[in-house]
Design a protein around this motif. Structure first.
Motif, PDB file in Angstrom:
ATOM      1  N   ALA A  40      87.054  40.373  76.101  1.00 50.96           N
ATOM      2  CA  ALA A  40      87.381  38.962  76.259  1.00 50.96           C
ATOM      3  C   ALA A  40      86.091  38.170  76.405  1.00 50.96           C
ATOM      4  O   ALA A  40      85.071  38.689  76.869  1.00 50.96           O
ATOM      5  CB  ALA A  40      88.269  38.748  77.478  1.00 50.96           C
ATOM      6  N   GLU A  41      86.133  36.905  76.020  1.00 51.77           N
ATOM      7  CA  GLU A  41      84.958  36.050  76.117  1.00 51.77           C
ATOM      8  C   GLU A  41      84.852  35.366  77.475  1.00 51.77           C
ATOM      9  O   GLU A  41      83.761  34.993  77.901  1.00 51.77           O
ATOM     10  CB  GLU A  41      84.995  34.996  75.005  1.00 51.77           C
ATOM     11  N   GLU A  59      92.671  31.737  78.419  1.00 54.67           N
ATOM     12  CA  GLU A  59      92.546  31.503  76.985  1.00 54.67           C
ATOM     13  C   GLU A  59      92.951  30.080  76.630  1.00 54.67           C
ATOM     14  O   GLU A  59      92.274  29.399  75.844  1.00 54.67           O
ATOM     15  CB  GLU A  59      93.411  32.510  76.228  1.00 54.67           C
ATOM     16  N   TYR A 109      90.141  27.615  78.275  1.00 48.60           N
ATOM     17  CA  TYR A 109      88.762  27.711  77.780  1.00 48.60           C
ATOM     18  C   TYR A 109      88.680  27.906  76.267  1.00 48.60           C
ATOM     19  O   TYR A 109      87.582  27.899  75.704  1.00 48.60           O
ATOM     20  CB  TYR A 109      88.033  28.840  78.505  1.00 48.60           C
ATOM     21  N   GLY A 110      89.828  28.093  75.627  1.00 45.48           N
ATOM     22  CA  GLY A 110      89.835  28.179  74.174  1.00 45.48           C
ATOM     23  C   GLY A 110      89.196  29.429  73.614  1.00 45.48           C
ATOM     24  O   GLY A 110      88.621  29.402  72.520  1.00 45.48           O
ATOM     25  N   CYS A 111      89.285  30.527  74.354  1.00 49.73           N
ATOM     26  CA  CYS A 111      88.730  31.794  73.885  1.00 49.73           C
ATOM     27  C   CYS A 111      89.511  32.934  74.537  1.00 49.73           C
ATOM     28  O   CYS A 111      90.214  32.719  75.530  1.00 49.73           O
ATOM     29  CB  CYS A 111      87.239  31.897  74.223  1.00 49.73           C
ATOM     30  N   PRO A 112      89.431  34.159  74.016  1.00 45.60           N
ATOM     31  CA  PRO A 112      90.151  35.269  74.627  1.00 45.60           C
ATOM     32  C   PRO A 112      89.804  35.413  76.103  1.00 45.60           C
ATOM     33  O   PRO A 112      88.628  35.392  76.482  1.00 45.60           O
ATOM     34  CB  PRO A 112      89.666  36.482  73.819  1.00 45.60           C
ATOM     35  N   LYS A 160      81.100  35.884  77.512  1.00 47.64           N
ATOM     36  CA  LYS A 160      80.263  34.695  77.478  1.00 47.64           C
ATOM     37  C   LYS A 160      80.350  33.909  78.787  1.00 47.64           C
ATOM     38  O   LYS A 160      79.425  33.189  79.155  1.00 47.64           O
ATOM     39  CB  LYS A 160      80.673  33.790  76.308  1.00 47.64           C
TER      40      LYS A 160
END
Length: 347
Positions: free
Chosen positions: A62-63, A81, A84-87, A115
């Motif tokens: 996951a990011e 998700e 934050y718009g990411c996995p 990240k």
């Protein structure tokens, strides 16, 4: 050697090897701790965070990853998700010590570096001595040594967990990863008050620096995460305990010691360029609404979703510039709050 004894020894060794092979085969096939894979064709069965978190981290890149104690058990990776718009992924260590969270961080960055890391910092954990080794984390699941897999494969506890996972799965006990370790309960003012054990009023007041040594050591442990991973953004936030927790601090006489630890945390974290510090713990509207809670500290999942959304928006930010004023105002609020009104049924 007596032939009867020799046959007995051979038979015993053969039976032992067969039992070990059976145990290893079952554990490897079922893989209850997700050490090699997530289940295919069935939902995973969750039973122990300290055993299964390592596998979840390995098998679920996951990011953005949320790490915390039971305070984040009712959060969802899917919320991360969405926000934050990411996995996203949520991992929990109930009543976690910083030494345990460091094991989690080491594995996370070794296997699937994110990240962004969100770390839910418990004030109770920040101010306690973390020197005692809890010995609850199975090191063989977290380290890099592949030879340690024998401790997983030929392990009576893992054999038991394998059988449990199979039986629970057949009875519909599996859950999607997003729901893993979430626990449902009753949320609301009446329930929070019922579950709060109000301490007697203490005549003693703890020195303002009483927690600084332990807090300093714990912050140093956290600092290693930030320094070793400068390209990762860390959002550290103080879990929003309810107003009941501040009633407890007032009655125990350690309010100033706790606020001094928060101030130290703010000053320390300000030194790291890849860290932002947030304090929903100091949000009046949030923590005084006991309908968000089931006891003095644990808040509902939906409250957690709100907290994540506001952190993503930059709310609750505590910095070196605003900390002194914010904490002074918070102390005034806590000291003069009408705690007795919490038990007023007409309120």
């Amino acid at each position: 050697m007596n032939k009867t004894y020799e046959r007995w020894v051979r038979g015993f060794l053969a039976a032992l090897l067969a039992a070990l092979a059976l145990c290893g085969g079952v554990v490897y096939t079922v893989d209850p701790c997700f050490h090699y894979r997530m289940p295919e064709g069935r939902l995973p069965v969750f039973f122990n965070e300290r055993y299964q978190t390592a596998g979840i981290i390995r098998q679920s890149p996951a990011e953005a990853v949320l790490v915390g104690s039971s305070m984040v058990s009712n959060y969802r990776g899917s919320w991360i998700e969405d926000i934050y718009g990411c996995p996203g992924l949520r991992v929990t260590i109930p009543d976690g010590h910083f030494s345990e969270f460091s094991q989690v961080m080491d594995l996370l960055f070794r296997e699937n570096p994110p990240k962004r890391v969100l770390f839910a910092l418990d004030l109770n954990a920040l101010v306690r001595d973390d020197g005692e080794d809890t010995r609850m984390m199975p090191d063989y699941l977290y380290n890099e040594n592949p030879l340690d897999d024998i401790k997983y494969l030929f392990n009576k506890d893992c054999m038991y967990y394998s059988v449990y996972a199979l039986l629970a799965g057949r009875r519909g006990g599996g859950q999607a990863l997003d729901e893993g370790f979430a626990w449902g309960t009753v949320w609301g003012r009446a329930w929070a008050l019922e579950n709060y054990q109000r301490p007697p009023q203490s005549d003693a007041t703890l020195a303002g620096d009483a927690y600084l040594e332990d807090a300093g050591r714990n912050l140093t442990a956290m600092g290693k995460w930030f320094l070793e991973h400068p390209d990762t953004a860390f959002d550290v936030y103080l879990s929003p305990y309810s107003i009941l927790a501040w009633d407890k601090a007032m009655r125990q006489g350690d309010l100033d010691a706790r606020l001094a630890a928060v101030k130290l945390a703010c000053e320390t974290l300000a030194d790291y360029e890849n860290v932002r510090f947030f304090a929903p713990l100091l949000d009046r509207e949030l923590i005084t609404d006991l309908d968000n809670y089931c006891d003095q500290v644990h808040h509902s999942g939906e409250t957690g979703r709100l907290v994540l959304s506001r952190i993503a928006a930059g709310d609750f930010r505590l910095t070196a510039e605003n900390a002194e004023k914010t904490l002074a105002q918070w102390r005034e609020f806590v000291v003069h709050y009408d705690y007795e009104s919490l038990w007023d049924e007409t309120a």
